[in-house]
Design an enzyme around this catalytic site. Structure first.
Site, PDB file in Angstrom:
ATOM      1  N   ASP A 136       0.765  -1.066   0.021  1.00 35.31           N
ATOM      2  CA  ASP A 136      -0.052   0.024   0.060  1.00 35.31           C
ATOM      3  C   ASP A 136       0.926   1.130   0.207  1.00 35.31           C
ATOM      4  O   ASP A 136       1.626   1.371   1.112  1.00 35.31           O
ATOM      5  CB  ASP A 136      -0.965  -0.115   1.482  1.00 35.31           C
ATOM      6  CG  ASP A 136      -1.747   1.244   1.240  1.00 35.31           C
ATOM      7  OD1 ASP A 136      -1.623   2.125   0.414  1.00 35.31           O
ATOM      8  OD2 ASP A 136      -2.700   1.447   2.187  1.00 35.31           O
ATOM      9  N   TYR A 148      -8.711  14.211  -7.784  1.00 26.78           N
ATOM     10  CA  TYR A 148      -7.711  13.382  -8.824  1.00 26.78           C
ATOM     11  C   TYR A 148      -7.028  14.262  -9.713  1.00 26.78           C
ATOM     12  O   TYR A 148      -5.553  14.274  -9.676  1.00 26.78           O
ATOM     13  CB  TYR A 148      -8.694  12.791  -9.647  1.00 26.78           C
ATOM     14  CG  TYR A 148      -7.668  12.067 -10.585  1.00 26.78           C
ATOM     15  CD1 TYR A 148      -6.841  10.751 -10.446  1.00 26.78           C
ATOM     16  CD2 TYR A 148      -7.449  12.444 -12.121  1.00 26.78           C
ATOM     17  CE1 TYR A 148      -6.199  10.164 -11.244  1.00 26.78           C
ATOM     18  CE2 TYR A 148      -6.663  11.961 -13.101  1.00 26.78           C
ATOM     19  CZ  TYR A 148      -6.075  10.713 -12.578  1.00 26.78           C
ATOM     20  OH  TYR A 148      -5.107  10.044 -13.620  1.00 26.78           O
ATOM     21  N   SER A 182      -1.106  13.292 -15.311  1.00 25.08           N
ATOM     22  CA  SER A 182      -2.237  13.343 -16.180  1.00 25.08           C
ATOM     23  C   SER A 182      -2.271  14.391 -16.960  1.00 25.08           C
ATOM     24  O   SER A 182      -1.976  15.627 -16.486  1.00 25.08           O
ATOM     25  CB  SER A 182      -3.497  13.095 -15.566  1.00 25.08           C
ATOM     26  OG  SER A 182      -4.489  13.277 -16.419  1.00 25.08           O
TER      27      SER A 182
HETATM   28  N1  NAD Z   1      -5.980   5.496 -17.956  1.00 27.80           N
HETATM   29  C1  NAD Z   1      -6.209   6.725 -18.035  1.00 27.80           C
HETATM   30  O1  NAD Z   1      -6.802   7.164 -18.816  1.00 27.80           O
HETATM   31  C2  NAD Z   1      -5.217   7.634 -17.511  1.00 27.80           C
HETATM   32  C3  NAD Z   1      -4.773   8.909 -17.832  1.00 27.80           C
HETATM   33  C4  NAD Z   1      -3.900   9.806 -17.309  1.00 27.80           C
HETATM   34  C5  NAD Z   1      -3.135   9.203 -16.203  1.00 27.80           C
HETATM   35  N2  NAD Z   1      -3.411   8.097 -15.692  1.00 27.80           N
HETATM   36  C6  NAD Z   1      -2.725   7.560 -14.676  1.00 27.80           C
HETATM   37  O2  NAD Z   1      -1.973   6.399 -15.074  1.00 27.80           O
HETATM   38  C7  NAD Z   1      -2.000   5.484 -13.849  1.00 27.80           C
HETATM   39  C8  NAD Z   1      -2.650   4.124 -14.248  1.00 27.80           C
HETATM   40  O3  NAD Z   1      -3.925   4.221 -14.665  1.00 27.80           O
HETATM   41  P1  NAD Z   1      -4.865   3.217 -14.847  1.00 27.80           P
HETATM   42  O4  NAD Z   1      -5.927   3.669 -16.096  1.00 27.80           O
HETATM   43  O5  NAD Z   1      -4.027   1.898 -14.982  1.00 27.80           O
HETATM   44  O6  NAD Z   1      -5.507   2.867 -13.313  1.00 27.80           O
HETATM   45  P2  NAD Z   1      -6.172   1.736 -12.500  1.00 27.80           P
HETATM   46  O7  NAD Z   1      -7.072   2.402 -11.698  1.00 27.80           O
HETATM   47  O8  NAD Z   1      -6.670   0.671 -13.539  1.00 27.80           O
HETATM   48  O9  NAD Z   1      -4.907   1.264 -11.834  1.00 27.80           O
HETATM   49  C9  NAD Z   1      -4.345   1.756 -10.729  1.00 27.80           C
HETATM   50  C10 NAD Z   1      -3.589   0.547 -10.146  1.00 27.80           C
HETATM   51  O10 NAD Z   1      -2.968   1.113  -8.840  1.00 27.80           O
HETATM   52  C11 NAD Z   1      -3.166   0.260  -7.689  1.00 27.80           C
HETATM   53  N3  NAD Z   1      -3.240   0.912  -6.493  1.00 27.80           N
HETATM   54  C12 NAD Z   1      -4.270   1.792  -6.136  1.00 27.80           C
HETATM   55  N4  NAD Z   1      -4.330   2.096  -4.762  1.00 27.80           N
HETATM   56  C13 NAD Z   1      -2.913   1.781  -4.502  1.00 27.80           C
HETATM   57  C14 NAD Z   1      -2.382   1.695  -3.207  1.00 27.80           C
HETATM   58  N5  NAD Z   1      -2.630   2.431  -2.369  1.00 27.80           N
HETATM   59  N6  NAD Z   1      -0.828   1.070  -3.266  1.00 27.80           N
HETATM   60  C15 NAD Z   1      -0.536   0.425  -4.393  1.00 27.80           C
HETATM   61  N7  NAD Z   1      -1.267   0.165  -5.580  1.00 27.80           N
HETATM   62  C16 NAD Z   1      -2.642   0.924  -5.323  1.00 27.80           C
HETATM   63  C17 NAD Z   1      -4.629  -0.407  -8.095  1.00 27.80           C
HETATM   64  O11 NAD Z   1      -4.598  -1.591  -7.269  1.00 27.80           O
HETATM   65  C18 NAD Z   1      -4.363  -0.485  -9.683  1.00 27.80           C
HETATM   66  O12 NAD Z   1      -3.577  -1.828  -9.928  1.00 27.80           O
HETATM   67  C19 NAD Z   1      -2.728   6.357 -12.598  1.00 27.80           C
HETATM   68  O13 NAD Z   1      -1.531   6.932 -12.047  1.00 27.80           O
HETATM   69  C20 NAD Z   1      -3.515   7.184 -13.407  1.00 27.80           C
HETATM   70  O14 NAD Z   1      -3.762   8.229 -12.474  1.00 27.80           O
HETATM   71  C21 NAD Z   1      -4.502   7.081 -16.419  1.00 27.80           C
END
Ligand code: NAD
Length: 254
Positions: free
Chosen positions: A65, A160, A147
């Site tokens: 975590d 966020y 992001s």
């Molecule tokens: N998908 C998008 O459109 C997008 C766009 C811009 C930025 N992002 C960023 O990219 C990253 C990944 O995005 P995603 O779409 O795969 O998100 P997601 O929510 O599918 O994955 C997030 C991951 O983080 C893990 N996680 C959450 N809380 C946690 C904690 N306390 N400790 C350890 N792990 C933890 C979750 O279990 C999950 O595996 C994030 O930082 C997100 O903000 C995503």
């Protein structure tokens, strides 16, 4: 390759989504991957997947975590015990796909605090854990996953977007503290990216608007982002630090 020799990349939140794609790319680049995720089963499944593809030793799972100091301390101990080195940290873990959009006035304080704890404190704690090991190596690469929403003023998830803006600030400030240790700190700012994970932070209508606004008119996918991370952890980016690289198909121009 002997495990002691292979460079180690810790990718937080790599049990699914973009983090999993980063882990897959960095494993293909030759790193030993620490699949660090709060979802222990998902982390184990991704580590297995990488070992099947790239051989035993390509990856190890680490339940963590990132918002919890002790848990991140245990992660650092595991990395040292397991490989004795820590070359790369990708701060990707975030509260993201589980969020629902709401006007800012309706965000409960507890939800605000949780987003900040994971998305901002988590990155701080992981950097604090990784930097001593990187200093020992005399080099290191940190990539923070921010992001492009920060530059778009996207409504309805203020916590966020604020957390991702904080990561961009952290990136520049930390870069200036560790530059002389051979450590670079950069951020990638992906646009809205489709992954295998369903989420309600973007509606189908918004997806169409996003695609229309991009210079490249198609849906962004995980593979569009992995090359930027691969570059920022490679020697090719050794004189680039404190920067944020937007990867969004040409939507915001800065
Ligand atoms: N998908 C998008 O459109 C997008 C766009 C811009 C930025 N992002 C960023 O990219 C990253 C990944 O995005 P995603 O779409 O795969 O998100 P997601 O929510 O599918 O994955 C997030 C991951 O983080 C893990 N996680 C959450 N809380 C946690 C904690 N306390 N400790 C350890 N792990 C933890 C979750 O279990 C999950 O595996 C994030 O930082 C997100 O903000 C995503």
């Amino acid at each position: 390759m002997a495990e002691a020799q292979r460079a180690v990349a810790v990718v937080t939140g790599s049990g699914q989504g973009l983090g999993r794609a980063f882990a897959q790319r960095l494993a293909a680049d030759g790193f030993r991957i620490v699949v660090a995720d709060v979802q222990a089963d998902a982390a184990a499944a991704v580590a297995d997947e990488l070992c099947r593809l790239h051989g035993t030793g390509a990856a190890v799972a680490a339940p963590v975590d990132v918002s919890d100091e002790d848990s991140v301390g245990a992660l650092a101990e595991q990395v040292q015990r397991d490989a004795g080195r820590w070359d790369v940290l990708v701060n990707n873990a975030a509260v993201f796909s589980s969020l629902s959009m709401k006007p800012f006035g309706e965000i409960p304080v507890a939800e605000w605090d949780m987003v900040m704890a994971v998305n901002v404190r988590g990155a701080f704690l992981c950097c604090r854990a990784a930097v001593p090991a990187m200093r020992k190596l005399g080099r290191g690469k940190i990539v923070n996953v921010a992001s492009a929403a920060v530059f778009q003023g996207r409504p309805n998830y203020l916590h966020y977007v604020s957390s991702k803006a904080a990561l961009i600030g952290l990136t520049g400030a930390l870069a200036s503290e560790v530059g002389n240790d051979g450590i670079t700190v950069n951020a990638v700012a992906p646009g809205s990216t489709e992954t295998e994970v369903p989420r309600s932070t973007v509606t189908p209508d918004q997806v169409q608007q996003i695609i229309a606004r991009q210079a490249i008119h198609r849906r962004q996918v995980s593979d569009d982002v992995v090359g930027a991370v691969s570059f920022l952890v490679s020697a090719d980016s050794d004189f680039i630090t404190g920067q944020t690289l937007t990867v969004d198909g040409g939507s915001v121009f800065r």
